[in-house]
Design a protein around this motif. Structure first.
Motif, short mmCIF file in Angstrom:
data_model
loop_
_atom_site.label_atom_id
_atom_site.label_comp_id
_atom_site.label_asym_id
_atom_site.label_seq_id
_atom_site.Cartn_x
_atom_site.Cartn_y
_atom_site.Cartn_z
N UNK A 238 0.50 -1.73 -0.07
CA UNK A 238 0.21 0.05 -0.16
C UNK A 238 0.59 1.11 -0.02
N UNK A 239 0.44 1.94 -1.03
CA UNK A 239 1.23 3.44 -0.24
C UNK A 239 1.26 4.27 1.00
N UNK A 240 2.61 4.07 1.27
CA UNK A 240 3.15 4.71 2.30
C UNK A 240 3.91 5.26 2.84
N UNK A 241 4.01 7.04 3.25
CA UNK A 241 5.42 7.15 3.11
C UNK A 241 5.91 7.06 4.11
N UNK A 242 6.75 6.45 5.00
CA UNK A 242 7.82 6.56 5.92
C UNK A 242 8.75 7.84 6.10
#
Length: 148
Positions: A5-9
């Motif tokens: 899934x698109x996640x910004x970390x």
């Protein structure tokens, strides 16, 4: 962290090392932020539930999860960041930052994962933002009094 899934970390690094691994075919990304190079012979890192604390076990855990989700080892691309000498390291050849960097590169080589990019060492911390769905990593070097 492993996600399709698109996640910004976002993470801040000093002597710690962050390793990202991405699979383009599956659009599957992983990242770890590890504090110490290895767990040594004391235990396998699972006894205290801190496999992610150690560079060696964190990378191997990410690989295990990626392969379990259908990634093929030859399709993986790694990026490695951090490992700074944040404190006065004069006279010390093997600082924690240097040991973390060396361990990350050694494990990735041993596991046959290609390192596409690395930004390691120095005396300044880093801020990175990892895009789990593209493999892109944005890097900002932090300022230190005295200049970086």
């Amino acid at each position: 962290m492993v996600s399709s899934e698109p996640v910004l970390v976002t993470t801040l690094l000093g002597s710690c090392v962050a390793v990202t691994i991405f699979n383009y075919r599956l659009r599957l990304g992983a990242i770890c932020h590890a504090q110490l190079p290895g767990n040594g012979d004391r235990f396998d890192g699972t006894q205290d539930g801190h496999r992610g604390k150690y560079v060696d076990t964190a990378i191997r855990e990410m690989l295990e999860r990626l392969l379990h989700r259908g990634a093929l080892r030859g399709e993986l691309e790694a990026k490695v960041f951090g490992g700074a000498d944040m404190f006065d390291a004069r006279g010390r050849l093997r600082t924690v930052g240097r040991q973390n960097s060396e361990m990350a590169l050694r494990v990735l080589e041993h596991e046959a994962v290609r390192v596409a990019k690395q930004d390691l060492g120095g005396e300044c911390g880093r801020k990175i933002i990892f895009h789990s769905h593209t493999g892109e990593v944005l890097l900002k070097r932090m300022r230190k009094s005295g200049g970086c």
